[in-house]
Scaffold this active site. Structure first.
Site, PDB file in Angstrom:
ATOM      1  N   PRO A  30       9.661   2.532  -1.536  1.00 21.33           N
ATOM      2  CA  PRO A  30      10.571   1.425  -1.823  1.00 21.33           C
ATOM      3  C   PRO A  30      11.043   1.438  -3.273  1.00 21.33           C
ATOM      4  O   PRO A  30      10.579   2.272  -4.073  1.00 21.33           O
ATOM      5  CB  PRO A  30       9.707   0.189  -1.567  1.00 21.33           C
ATOM      6  CG  PRO A  30       8.330   0.647  -1.899  1.00 21.33           C
ATOM      7  CD  PRO A  30       8.260   2.078  -1.455  1.00 21.33           C
ATOM      8  N   MET A  31      11.937   0.525  -3.617  1.00 20.17           N
ATOM      9  CA  MET A  31      12.320   0.366  -5.027  1.00 20.17           C
ATOM     10  C   MET A  31      11.069  -0.007  -5.827  1.00 20.17           C
ATOM     11  O   MET A  31      10.153  -0.642  -5.295  1.00 20.17           O
ATOM     12  CB  MET A  31      13.375  -0.735  -5.172  1.00 20.17           C
ATOM     13  CG  MET A  31      14.768  -0.265  -4.798  1.00 20.17           C
ATOM     14  SD  MET A  31      15.990  -1.585  -4.891  1.00 20.17           S
ATOM     15  CE  MET A  31      16.191  -1.738  -6.659  1.00 20.17           C
ATOM     16  N   SER A  36      11.855   7.709  -9.360  1.00 18.65           N
ATOM     17  CA  SER A  36      12.571   8.381 -10.446  1.00 18.65           C
ATOM     18  C   SER A  36      11.591   8.930 -11.484  1.00 18.65           C
ATOM     19  O   SER A  36      11.795  10.022 -12.017  1.00 18.65           O
ATOM     20  CB  SER A  36      13.560   7.421 -11.103  1.00 18.65           C
ATOM     21  OG  SER A  36      14.462   6.941 -10.144  1.00 18.65           O
ATOM     22  N   GLU A 111      18.451   9.015  -5.837  1.00 24.03           N
ATOM     23  CA  GLU A 111      19.148   7.921  -5.124  1.00 24.03           C
ATOM     24  C   GLU A 111      19.985   8.473  -3.966  1.00 24.03           C
ATOM     25  O   GLU A 111      21.122   8.047  -3.745  1.00 24.03           O
ATOM     26  CB  GLU A 111      20.037   7.127  -6.091  1.00 24.03           C
ATOM     27  CG  GLU A 111      19.310   6.539  -7.294  1.00 24.03           C
ATOM     28  CD  GLU A 111      18.299   5.433  -6.940  1.00 24.03           C
ATOM     29  OE1 GLU A 111      18.253   5.013  -5.763  1.00 24.03           O
ATOM     30  OE2 GLU A 111      17.555   5.022  -7.837  1.00 24.03           O
ATOM     31  N   GLN A 113      19.951   7.995  -0.946  1.00 23.96           N
ATOM     32  CA  GLN A 113      20.383   7.075   0.132  1.00 23.96           C
ATOM     33  C   GLN A 113      21.852   6.693  -0.032  1.00 23.96           C
ATOM     34  O   GLN A 113      22.522   6.360   0.951  1.00 23.96           O
ATOM     35  CB  GLN A 113      19.503   5.820   0.180  1.00 23.96           C
ATOM     36  CG  GLN A 113      19.724   4.796  -0.918  1.00 23.96           C
ATOM     37  CD  GLN A 113      19.022   5.179  -2.218  1.00 23.96           C
ATOM     38  OE1 GLN A 113      18.297   6.147  -2.262  1.00 23.96           O
ATOM     39  NE2 GLN A 113      19.236   4.404  -3.273  1.00 23.96           N
TER      40      GLN A 113
HETATM   41  P1  ADP Z   1      12.030   3.780  -8.240  1.00 27.09           P
HETATM   42  O1  ADP Z   1      12.806   4.975  -8.692  1.00 27.09           O
HETATM   43  O2  ADP Z   1      11.112   4.067  -7.085  1.00 27.09           O
HETATM   44  O3  ADP Z   1      12.883   2.564  -7.987  1.00 27.09           O
HETATM   45  P2  ADP Z   1      11.220   3.606 -10.966  1.00 27.09           P
HETATM   46  O4  ADP Z   1      10.623   4.930 -11.372  1.00 27.09           O
HETATM   47  O5  ADP Z   1      12.625   3.316 -11.382  1.00 27.09           O
HETATM   48  O6  ADP Z   1      11.045   3.392  -9.386  1.00 27.09           O
HETATM   49  O7  ADP Z   1      10.337   2.387 -11.511  1.00 27.09           O
HETATM   50  C1  ADP Z   1       8.967   2.311 -11.296  1.00 27.09           C
HETATM   51  C2  ADP Z   1       8.418   1.360 -12.340  1.00 27.09           C
HETATM   52  O8  ADP Z   1       8.823   0.024 -12.041  1.00 27.09           O
HETATM   53  C3  ADP Z   1       6.903   1.269 -12.376  1.00 27.09           C
HETATM   54  O9  ADP Z   1       6.333   2.293 -13.130  1.00 27.09           O
HETATM   55  C4  ADP Z   1       6.674  -0.094 -13.001  1.00 27.09           C
HETATM   56  O10 ADP Z   1       6.676   0.008 -14.412  1.00 27.09           O
HETATM   57  C5  ADP Z   1       7.891  -0.898 -12.615  1.00 27.09           C
HETATM   58  N1  ADP Z   1       7.689  -1.951 -11.606  1.00 27.09           N
HETATM   59  C6  ADP Z   1       8.397  -3.101 -11.547  1.00 27.09           C
HETATM   60  N2  ADP Z   1       8.032  -3.862 -10.499  1.00 27.09           N
HETATM   61  C7  ADP Z   1       7.074  -3.173  -9.827  1.00 27.09           C
HETATM   62  C8  ADP Z   1       6.294  -3.428  -8.631  1.00 27.09           C
HETATM   63  N3  ADP Z   1       6.445  -4.543  -7.908  1.00 27.09           N
HETATM   64  N4  ADP Z   1       5.415  -2.472  -8.241  1.00 27.09           N
HETATM   65  C9  ADP Z   1       5.258  -1.350  -8.956  1.00 27.09           C
HETATM   66  N5  ADP Z   1       5.947  -1.062 -10.088  1.00 27.09           N
HETATM   67  C10 ADP Z   1       6.845  -1.962 -10.534  1.00 27.09           C
END
Ligand code: ADP
Ligand code: ZN
Length: 219
Positions: A30-31, A36, A111, A113
């Site tokens: 998930p996000m 990344s 990204e 998707q």
């Molecule tokens: P993605 O690419 O999967 O969206 P990112 O690498 O951009 O993830 O971001 C991950 C970072 O987001 C984590 O290392 C943490 O610092 C931050 N973060 C913010 N909210 C959360 C959450 N609910 N759970 C885990 N990490 C989170």
């Protein structure tokens, strides 16, 4: 000459196993699960191995923070790495053109998707793996595999079926702290499957706390 089982295995290792082979790695979750960050980690390792990298982001991803190009620019190794090209892709044609021009060791797409379930892109990547199967060519694709309704999203699930390796990451559920596999849209967002946003629009939720976007109140 008769080989013991062990010798046969080591013979196999020498003769066959280290023959070059193309690979597809998929990073999903998930996000906020760190996809990344994981992609950057893998690219940094590739930079230490002096491999050329072609890094793509769909042009429709307009977020300024947590964008892969920003993460790369802030990375000590990658920011000054000579053999890294960055590319905004709009369609399969410009992806093909740019790729043929660079002929990199690694093709990375973040990204993914946002490419939707685009079979032209899917076929391009699968054909590329087939074409390059005898070289150490690597494709790394990162992105969401579920939308805010908890359903399969875009090209990721299809690519997972063709992957050599799947890295499935969890975030932390903002409600209860359990491992989160879903991306929850916050109330008030639109019903569209694609709505580009960040913490303003989305949060990570576990299976127990997740509420489908279609069941949320809308303004
Ligand atoms: P993605 O690419 O999967 O969206 P990112 O690498 O951009 O993830 O971001 C991950 C970072 O987001 C984590 O290392 C943490 O610092 C931050 N973060 C913010 N909210 C959360 C959450 N609910 N759970 C885990 N990490 C989170
Ligand atoms: Zn929860």
């Amino acid at each position: 000459v008769s080989y013991s089982k062990c010798e046969q295995a080591s013979q196999f290792y020498k003769e066959k196993w280290r023959l070059k082979m193309a690979r597809l790695e998929v990073i999903t979750g998930p996000m906020f699960s760190g996809k990344s960050e994981e992609l950057v980690r893998r690219l940094r390792r590739a930079a230490f191995a002096n491999q050329s990298i072609f890094l793509c982001n769909p042009a429709s991803d307009v977020r300024r923070t947590r964008n892969i190009f920003n993460l790369v620019s802030n990375d000590n190794k990658l920011s000054s790495y000579q053999h890294l090209s960055r590319y905004n892709i709009t369609d399969v044609e410009n992806l093909k053109e740019a790729f043929d021009e660079h002929k990199p060791h690694i093709l990375a797409i973040d990204e993914a998707q946002f490419l939707f379930l685009n079979y032209e892109v899917f076929d391009f990547l699968v054909d590329l793996l087939e074409r390059e199967k005898n070289s150490d060519f690597l494709i790394i694709v990162s992105g969401l595999c579920l939308d805010a309704d908890g359903r399969s999203f875009g090209v990721l699930p299809e690519l997972m079926s063709k992957a050599d390796e799947i890295c499935l990451l969890n975030a932390v559920c903002v409600r209860c702290g359990n491992p989160a596999i879903f991306t929850q849209k916050k109330p008030g967002g639109s019903q569209k499957q694609v709505e580009v946003g960040d913490e303003n629009l989305y949060e990570a939720r576990c299976r127990k706390c997740f509420v489908k976007q279609s069941l949320l109140p809308h303004q």
